[in-house]
Structures are given as C-alpha cells and as structure tokens.
Design an enzyme around this catalytic site. Structure first.
Site, PDB file in Angstrom:
ATOM      1  N   GLY A  31      -1.342  -8.811  -1.714  1.00  0.00           N
ATOM      2  CA  GLY A  31      -1.477  -7.419  -1.264  1.00  0.00           C
ATOM      3  C   GLY A  31      -2.758  -7.238  -0.460  1.00  0.00           C
ATOM      4  N   GLY A 116      -3.589  -6.823  -7.523  1.00  0.00           N
ATOM      5  CA  GLY A 116      -3.446  -5.379  -7.327  1.00  0.00           C
ATOM      6  C   GLY A 116      -2.269  -4.861  -8.139  1.00  0.00           C
ATOM      7  N   GLU A 137       3.016 -13.553  -9.231  1.00  0.00           N
ATOM      8  CA  GLU A 137       1.889 -12.754  -9.739  1.00  0.00           C
ATOM      9  C   GLU A 137       1.919 -12.705 -11.258  1.00  0.00           C
ATOM     10  OE1 GLU A 137       2.615  -9.044  -7.763  1.00  0.00           O
ATOM     11  OE2 GLU A 137       1.092  -9.437  -6.236  1.00  0.00           O
ATOM     12  N   LYS A 155      -3.754   4.751  -7.108  1.00  0.00           N
ATOM     13  CA  LYS A 155      -2.797   4.045  -7.979  1.00  0.00           C
ATOM     14  C   LYS A 155      -2.769   4.618  -9.397  1.00  0.00           C
ATOM     15  CE  LYS A 155      -2.115   1.176  -4.557  1.00  0.00           C
ATOM     16  NZ  LYS A 155      -2.097  -0.286  -4.644  1.00  0.00           N
TER      17      LYS A 155
END
Ligand code: DER
Length: 262
Positions: A31, A116, A137, A155
């Site tokens: 990301g 992220g 991930e 976020k």
C-alpha cells in the site's frame, strides 16, 4: 497534503517505537503508507539494515524493498523451527502443541511486521485487502512476533464497516460461484468479484493468481459482539446476527485457511 503528512508521521513514529537494530527479519506490508515506513527504516542507515532481511507481502512490497536497496528476504526462506520430537507434548494443536514442545514464541519467525489497513476500530481490529495483497500480508503478519498497523486518521472508525463497506476475501477463481452463494446465505448483500477497471479488463488477479471477492455486510460482528450476545435470549435479534457472525467467521476462516493451507 494532511493525509500524506499523517501517513508519514504515523510511519516514522511506528519505526521509532517498534524497529529495533537487533532485529533480523522485518515484514514489509503493501500500500501507500508502508512506503513511509521503508523511508524511515532506510534513514536508520545501512550499518543497521544490511544485517537484516526484509520480507515482502506481494510484488509491490518486493519492488519497494529492492528500490530502497534493503536486503530482500522471503517468507518461504525463513529459518526452520527445530522441534524437539523427544519431549513429551500433551497434544499438538497449534495453540498449545508448540508450547508443550518448548517452541512457544518460536512459531513466529519474524521479529516485527509493518503494514497498513483500510479500516481500524478502537480494539485494533482491521479490515485489510483494499490493495488486494491480503493473503501474503496476513501470512507475514501471523508469522511475526509483533504486528504494527500504520494508518492515517481516516482509517480509524468506531466500528468496522462504517467507512469501508465490504470485507475483501481472496478466493480461488474456480470457487467464486460457491463462495458467492455461501456469503449471500451468511447475509452479505451483494458479494462482487473485484474488477480491474481501466487497469485490466476482467477480474483483478492477485500476486498469488487468485481473485478478490468484496463482500458487503451491514454490520461486522466482532468477538465482543459474540460474547455480549451469548447472554442474549435471542428476542433482541442480535442473537441471530451473532450466530450468523460465528458462522461467517468459521466460513471466512475456512476460506482463508483453505488459501493458507490449500
Ligand atoms: O490492502 C491492504 O490491506 C493494504 O494494507 C492497504 O489497503 C493499505 O492502504 P494504504 O495505501 O492506505 O496504506
């Protein structure tokens, strides 16, 4: 922009607080935020980073490590865990089996992993997969002693699925119709195979040759919901949703386990 400044500040703080010169294996996520994590790590200097191995979570992450001239490692080239077969274990499920064999803390071969997320709640539950890299991930994150999620102010949500509306799931293309049916029976309003748009005609193909299905859910149940409603008498309607949540977690777990071990 304030968003980029926020990403950068979070990344530098994360590296300041959680990157130790004694570390050997460091996971690097995917990301745009993790770009600043790599920038902060590079700033530590080659006398520290040259002794380490940086484990990528996909092609973008790999390019990031190579372009930063950091030593590239690989999740499938980690030191093997040596078990002691002669020590009696009282059962070998992953949670306790490793502890019984004196391997507690050795299952995770990476010292730390930075990545992220798309949405994070106050309990640090995350939605991941906006970048279609969630399989590697999660493989790297679960292989690290410490997982550091780095994100800008956008976020943070009071509850998952407030801002981010669908749960990304990495699936085998062959399984798409089956998984779509399962997710619909579990209450997803309209699971969709993620399309490449102008970047690619047809579905997005992940670094693992898989597809992504984005499954919208009105309300994602969390472990806290499930415990809270076990006392529920079912009249409040939450109980059914909790049952659904439990089935969803099992199914999604199975899907992901299927991917992990498939
Ligand atoms: O796909 C993911 O989970 C990635 O970590 C990604 O969504 C993070 O996004 P970012 O570009 O906002 O850092």
């Amino acid at each position: 922009s304030t968003v980029e400044a926020s990403k950068r500040a979070a990344a530098y703080k994360a590296v300041e607080d959680h990157f130790d010169p004694s570390y050997r294996y460091v996971g690097i996520g995917s990301g745009s935020t993790v770009v600043y994590v790599v920038e902060a790590i590079v700033a530590k200097g080659p006398e520290i980073t040259s002794k380490m191995r940086f484990i990528p979570t996909g092609d973008q992450s790999k390019q990031l490590i190579l372009e930063a001239h950091l030593p590239l490692g690989s999740i499938d080239a980690m030191p093997p865990v040596k078990s002691d077969p002669y020590r009696a274990g009282t059962g070998f499920n992953v949670a306790t089996g490793l502890e019984d064999l004196g391997l507690k803390g050795k299952r995770e071969s990476l010292d730390v992993a930075f990545d992220g997320a798309d949405e994070i709640d106050a309990d640090l539950n995350c939605i991941k997969g906006g970048g279609a890299c969630l399989f590697q991930e999660k493989l790297v994150a679960t292989s690290a002693k410490k997982f550091i999620c780095v994100a800008d102010f956008r976020k943070l949500s009071p509850r998952l699925l407030s801002a981010w509306k669908a749960i990304p799931i990495e699936i085998s293309p062959l399984a798409a119709p089956t998984i779509k049916r399962i997710l619909i029976t579990l209450g997803s309003s309209d699971p969709k195979i993620r399309q490449g748009g102008s970047a690619k005609a047809g579905p997005v193909v992940t670094d693992n040759g898989m597809w992504i299905m984005d499954a919208p859910f009105r309300k994602l149940l969390l472990p806290s919901d499930l415990t809270a409603t076990q006392k529920g008498d079912g009249k409040d309607g939450i109980w059914e949703v909790a049952q659904l949540g439990r089935r969803l977690q099992r199914v999604v777990g199975i899907l992901e386990v299927g991917l992990f071990f498939g």
